[in-house]
Write a protein that holds these residues in place. Structure first.
Motif, short mmCIF file in Angstrom:
data_model
loop_
_atom_site.label_atom_id
_atom_site.label_comp_id
_atom_site.label_asym_id
_atom_site.label_seq_id
_atom_site.Cartn_x
_atom_site.Cartn_y
_atom_site.Cartn_z
N LEU A 1 8.07 14.27 -7.52
CA LEU A 1 7.80 15.34 -8.62
C LEU A 1 6.92 16.66 -7.98
O LEU A 1 7.24 17.85 -8.11
CB LEU A 1 7.49 14.43 -9.90
N ALA A 2 5.66 16.16 -7.60
CA ALA A 2 4.90 16.89 -7.11
C ALA A 2 5.33 17.75 -6.08
O ALA A 2 5.16 18.66 -6.10
CB ALA A 2 3.57 16.10 -6.63
N VAL B 1 7.02 4.92 0.16
CA VAL B 1 8.22 4.09 0.17
C VAL B 1 8.76 3.64 -1.09
O VAL B 1 7.99 3.50 -2.28
CB VAL B 1 7.99 2.66 0.79
N GLY B 2 10.35 3.73 -1.17
CA GLY B 2 10.95 3.35 -2.47
C GLY B 2 12.20 4.18 -2.49
O GLY B 2 12.83 4.86 -1.63
N ASP C 1 5.69 5.33 -14.79
CA ASP C 1 4.63 5.57 -13.82
C ASP C 1 4.88 5.07 -12.44
O ASP C 1 4.05 4.86 -11.56
CB ASP C 1 3.73 4.72 -14.17
N SER C 2 6.20 5.25 -11.88
CA SER C 2 6.51 5.08 -10.56
C SER C 2 5.92 5.96 -9.69
O SER C 2 5.98 7.33 -9.68
CB SER C 2 8.06 5.32 -10.41
N PRO C 3 5.41 5.37 -8.56
CA PRO C 3 4.37 6.28 -7.58
C PRO C 3 5.49 7.24 -6.73
O PRO C 3 5.02 8.21 -6.40
CB PRO C 3 3.66 5.24 -6.75
N VAL D 1 0.78 -1.26 0.04
CA VAL D 1 0.01 0.17 -0.07
C VAL D 1 0.87 1.26 0.10
O VAL D 1 0.55 2.29 -0.67
CB VAL D 1 -1.21 -0.18 1.26
N ARG D 2 1.84 1.43 0.75
CA ARG D 2 2.88 2.32 1.01
C ARG D 2 3.47 2.56 -0.45
O ARG D 2 3.61 3.87 -0.92
CB ARG D 2 3.79 2.39 2.19
N ILE D 3 3.93 1.62 -0.89
CA ILE D 3 4.53 1.60 -2.31
C ILE D 3 3.81 2.28 -3.42
O ILE D 3 4.24 3.21 -4.12
CB ILE D 3 5.32 0.41 -2.83
#
Length: 310
Positions: free
Chosen positions: A286-287, A90-91, A278-280, A83-85
């Motif tokens: 970025l945002a 997380v990443g 499309d990496s979350p 869920v966090r990824i």
């Protein structure tokens, strides 16, 4: 064997009582007893010793209970991490910074990201000229780059964040070092320390354009790739330089920075990433980066800009 069998057995093994375990699981006691018996039949071992008065774990049952607990705990962790990824909490992300952004943006952005997004591991790489960042984005070495446009690569998304003027970097011993501002034409006789011409440096081209507009071309130059080396050579008296205004945040003893009078040449700072990524984690960083840095002239002062100046 299904996960529900493990959950049922853990409840019975911890309670050592079918009635209490059934209440804990919100199911009836007879189906629970049937499921535990089916589990024992599948394993071919007795996990629980039953009597009319109590339920006890066998040696095999105690071992199986420990393992079942570990499996369920790992599943819970995996579910939470997934869920966090998916939400970008997380990443890992590799970010490149052009030389002039290394000393202004990298420290402050890193601190803010560590506070706001502690679950994201940042691989921050400074002193990367724009051509090197473009190549690193293309081969996946970095995921995000703070660089100087133009960037002529159709595989990249590029968004300009701001524009900044060129300023003069002078050695303290320079005759104009005590002036509040200098005219670029007054530096025509000086040796210029510049970024490499052979690497298509955006700042190098901007300096050439500014000098041409001021009516001259630097006759004596020395080229270096790193901003820190450039300013150090200025401080040592090897020459003068024109640099983006953000370089003034790099304080090296022996060098001083002066605004230029009558020179309007500016350079842009942009953020770039691979199209279709499309990496979350990328989307979240970025945002956040754009919110912190703003989107160029004419907008309100960004949080990062305020922290840098304040």
């Amino acid at each position: 064997m299904e996960l529900r069998h493990l959950r049922y057995f853990v409840a019975v093994g911890e309670e050592c009582h079918f009635g209490r375990a059934a209440e804990r699981l919100h199911i009836a006691q007879p189906p629970l007893s049937q499921q535990i018996k089916a589990l024992e039949n599948e394993l071919g071992v007795v996990l629980l010793e039953r009597s009319t008065r109590r339920v006890e774990l066998t040696p095999a049952g105690r071992h199986f209970l420990d393992r079942a607990r570990g499996i369920l705990a790992s599943l819970d962790v995996a579910s939470t991490e997934a869920v966090r990824i998916a939400s970008g909490e997380v990443g890992r992300l590799a970010i490149g910074f052009t030389g002039t952004a290394t000393y202004e943006l990298l420290p402050t952005l890193a601190q803010i990201m560590r506070e706001d997004l502690p679950g994201i591991e940042m691989d921050l790489r400074g002193e990367m000229l724009t051509p090197r960042q473009v190549a690193a984005l293309a081969d996946g070495t970095i995921d995000l780059g703070f660089l100087r446009p133009p960037v002529n690569d159709p595989q990249l998304e590029v968004r300009v964040l701001r524009r900044e003027p060129l300023i003069a970097a002078l050695p303290l011993a320079h005759p104009l070092a005590d002036q509040p501002a200098v005219r670029l034409a007054d530096l025509r006789a000086d040796t210029f320390i510049s970024y490499p011409s052979h690497r298509r440096s955006v700042v190098h081209d901007a300096v050439e354009t500014a000098c041409r507009k001021a009516g001259f071309r630097p006759e004596r130059t020395q080229e270096v790739a790193e901003t820190s080396t450039l300013v150090s050579l200025v401080a040592a008296g090897f020459g003068v330089a024109l640099v983006p205004a953000s370089v003034r945040h790099l304080q090296i003893t022996g060098a001083t920075f002066k605004p230029l009078v009558g020179t309007t040449t500016e350079v842009e700072l942009a953020i770039a990433w691979r199209k279709g990524d499309d990496s979350p984690v990328l989307a979240r960083v970025l945002a956040r980066s754009q919110a912190l840095l703003g989107g160029g002239r004419g907008r309100g002062e960004s949080r990062l800009g305020a922290e840098i100046r304040g």
